[in-house]
Design a protein around this motif. Structure first.
Motif, short mmCIF file in Angstrom:
data_model
loop_
_atom_site.label_atom_id
_atom_site.label_comp_id
_atom_site.label_asym_id
_atom_site.label_seq_id
_atom_site.Cartn_x
_atom_site.Cartn_y
_atom_site.Cartn_z
N LYS A 5 11.63 -0.43 29.21
CA LYS A 5 12.89 -0.02 29.83
C LYS A 5 13.67 0.91 28.91
O LYS A 5 14.35 1.84 29.39
N VAL A 6 13.58 0.71 27.62
CA VAL A 6 14.18 1.64 26.66
C VAL A 6 13.51 3.01 26.77
O VAL A 6 14.18 4.05 26.82
N LEU A 7 12.18 3.02 26.84
CA LEU A 7 11.45 4.29 26.92
C LEU A 7 11.74 5.02 28.23
O LEU A 7 11.92 6.25 28.24
N LEU A 8 11.78 4.29 29.34
CA LEU A 8 12.12 4.90 30.62
C LEU A 8 13.50 5.54 30.58
O LEU A 8 13.71 6.65 31.09
N THR A 9 14.44 4.84 29.97
CA THR A 9 15.81 5.36 29.90
C THR A 9 15.88 6.62 29.07
O THR A 9 16.52 7.61 29.46
N LEU A 10 15.21 6.63 27.93
CA LEU A 10 15.22 7.82 27.07
C LEU A 10 14.51 9.00 27.74
O LEU A 10 14.97 10.15 27.64
N ALA A 11 13.40 8.72 28.42
CA ALA A 11 12.68 9.80 29.11
C ALA A 11 13.55 10.42 30.20
O ALA A 11 13.62 11.65 30.35
N ALA A 12 14.23 9.56 30.97
CA ALA A 12 15.10 10.06 32.03
C ALA A 12 16.29 10.82 31.45
O ALA A 12 16.68 11.88 31.97
N LEU A 13 16.86 10.31 30.36
CA LEU A 13 18.00 10.99 29.73
C LEU A 13 17.59 12.37 29.26
O LEU A 13 18.35 13.35 29.43
N GLU A 14 16.41 12.50 28.68
CA GLU A 14 15.93 13.80 28.22
C GLU A 14 15.86 14.81 29.36
O GLU A 14 16.33 15.95 29.25
N VAL A 15 15.29 14.39 30.49
CA VAL A 15 15.15 15.28 31.64
C VAL A 15 16.52 15.70 32.17
O VAL A 15 16.75 16.87 32.49
N CYS A 16 17.43 14.73 32.26
CA CYS A 16 18.76 15.02 32.81
C CYS A 16 19.57 15.91 31.87
O CYS A 16 20.34 16.76 32.31
N LEU A 17 19.41 15.71 30.58
CA LEU A 17 20.08 16.58 29.61
C LEU A 17 19.55 18.01 29.71
O LEU A 17 20.32 18.99 29.66
N ALA A 18 18.25 18.15 29.86
CA ALA A 18 17.65 19.48 29.98
C ALA A 18 18.17 20.20 31.22
O ALA A 18 18.45 21.40 31.19
N ALA A 19 18.34 19.45 32.30
CA ALA A 19 18.85 20.04 33.53
C ALA A 19 20.29 20.54 33.38
O ALA A 19 20.72 21.44 34.10
N GLU A 20 21.01 19.95 32.42
CA GLU A 20 22.39 20.37 32.16
C GLU A 20 22.49 21.37 31.02
O GLU A 20 23.58 21.70 30.56
N GLY A 21 21.33 21.83 30.52
CA GLY A 21 21.33 22.90 29.52
C GLY A 21 21.24 22.45 28.09
O GLY A 21 21.31 23.28 27.17
N HIS A 22 21.06 21.15 27.84
CA HIS A 22 20.95 20.68 26.46
C HIS A 22 19.54 20.94 25.94
O HIS A 22 18.55 20.56 26.57
N LYS A 23 19.44 21.59 24.78
CA LYS A 23 18.15 21.95 24.20
C LYS A 23 17.70 20.87 23.22
O LYS A 23 18.39 20.55 22.26
N ALA A 24 16.55 20.29 23.49
CA ALA A 24 15.96 19.32 22.58
C ALA A 24 14.45 19.37 22.77
O ALA A 24 13.94 19.77 23.83
N GLN A 25 13.72 18.99 21.74
CA GLN A 25 12.26 18.98 21.83
C GLN A 25 11.81 17.97 22.88
O GLN A 25 12.16 16.79 22.81
#
Length: 408
Positions: free
Chosen positions: A375-395
């Motif tokens: 559940k921690v991994l799912l949350t982090l994976a989803a957060l990464e995708v949603c941040l990218a959609a809002e323009g946040h740059k991360a690996q």
């Protein structure tokens, strides 16, 4: 009348990774489906006694007075304060977040003389600060929040009870957000009254507030008891002490109800008692130390994952709660858009913030049934995708990789 006005409740499935409530353990929900019993049936009173014994272990205490207050966690807070604090008496409150302010609001309604130890949100009080405040204000009662989810910080309590006893002060701590996920060492810390809730690390639904009371605090509470002649016995009224201002939250009366006397006070919330009992059984079957370690592992992985996504974590690592992580919203990112995407695209809920932190941080929880790796991994994976959609740059993938590395 609309065809589906009274249709069956069918809520959407959510992974609740906010500051609470969280998803309840299935065993707790199954226990709550058990049949009703009369409140004075011997089977029911046996369950009450078992629940008291279970929560002594949860609170890490030998306190005889350890039981449930019917209502959400705030019911336990209010019961503690109205029963400990007399109108006009001095109450010293540590205020370093939203829930310290809540203690003040309740105390104001009681008519207490409120003294405060105010700190910036995200800080914790030192023993020196607490002792100085006790000397300055000479309160009757000291109150604080163990883990304030508004700031994600945990107030250290070791030594606080000893200080309060040194100055003749009764101590109270709200452990709603930490009970079941962090050690709540009631006896070792010497805290007189501690209350909690089910809806966070205990892995249950909101609706029951476990509480534990020292003999010292029980004597103080019972000294304020006003016996109703003809109903509760023939004891004389104590005309020298103010009556507890609430009937429902009068702990002296509730304690009589949970004692061998079984004096009628209210109808016990049977279903919630079943759930609270099962939540404690699950915790004790897992073991206290493994339980706390599981929450620490989830928190450590969440923090590592957030930092790998080039996010800044709020607060001091030394005092961070092991079940809620505050994350600064990056500049240029619309925080509510990220939360909406998390919910709508992934069915995951994360929290917003209060007061001076509103719109500045997200609060991500990993508590109880949800403090597990996938559940921690799912949350982090989803957060990464949603941040990218809002323009946040991360690996891409960095957050999950960092969390996995922590678990490894």
């Amino acid at each position: 009348m609309a065809q589906n006005l009274f249709g069956q409740i069918d809520p959407p499935q959510r992974l609740l990774m906010g500051p609470g409530p969280v998803n309840a353990h299935p065993r707790v929900l199954r226990a709550m489906a058990a049949d009703m019993l009369g409140q004075f049936d011997p089977e029911m009173t046996a369950y009450m006694n078992e629940t008291m014994e279970l929560y002594r272990q949860v609170f890490m205490t030998e306190n005889r007075w350890t039981f449930l207050v019917d209502g959400t966690a705030r019911a336990g807070i209010e019961a503690a304060l109205v029963s400990l604090v007399e109108p006009g008496a001095k109450l010293l409150i540590v205020r370093a977040g939203r829930f310290g302010l809540l203690l003040s609001e309740i105390a104001q309604r009681i008519g207490a003389e409120i003294c405060t130890l105010d700190l910036p949100w995200g800080e914790v009080a030192t023993l020196e600060q607490i002792e100085n405040a006790l000397i300055e204000h000479k309160p009757q009662v000291f109150a604080c929040i163990h883990g304030d989810t508004s700031t994600t910080m945990a107030q250290p309590l070791a030594g606080v009870g000893e200080l309060c006893r040194k100055y003749g002060v009764i101590s109270y701590a709200d452990a709603t957000a930490t009970l079941g996920g962090m050690a709540v060492e009631t006896d070792a810390w010497g805290i007189d009254v501690v209350s909690g809730g089910l809806q966070k690390c205990m892995g249950g639904p909101p609706g029951s507030a476990p509480i534990t009371i020292s003999d010292r605090a029980a004597e103080h509470i019972m000294a304020r008891k006003h016996v109703e002649a003809g109903i509760r016995g023939a004891d004389a009224l104590d005309g020298n002490r103010p009556r507890i201002v609430s009937n429902y939250f009068d702990l002296a009366m509730v304690m009589d109800y949970w004692s061998e006397k079984r004096l009628n006070h209210h109808t016990e919330a049977t279903t919630m008692l079943y759930g609270a009992r099962e939540a404690a059984r699950i915790m004790l079957e897992e073991g206290l130390e493994p339980r706390f370690a599981r929450h620490t592992a989830a928190s450590t992985a969440m923090v590592a994952g957030a930092r790998a996504l080039d996010l800044n974590v709020f607060g001091n690592d030394s005092y961070r709660m092991t079940n809620v992580t505050g994350i600064w919203i990056p500049e240029g990112v619309h925080g509510e858009n990220v939360r909406m995407r998390m919910r709508d695209d992934f069915g995951i809920e994360i929290g917003t913030a209060f007061g001076p932190l509103a719109g500045k941080i997200w609060r991500i929880g990993a508590m109880g049934y949800n403090a597990v790796k996938h559940k921690v991994l799912l949350t982090l994976a989803a957060l990464e995708v949603c941040l990218a959609a809002e323009g946040h740059k991360a690996q891409r993938g960095a957050g999950v990789d960092a969390a996995l590395a922590e678990y490894s």
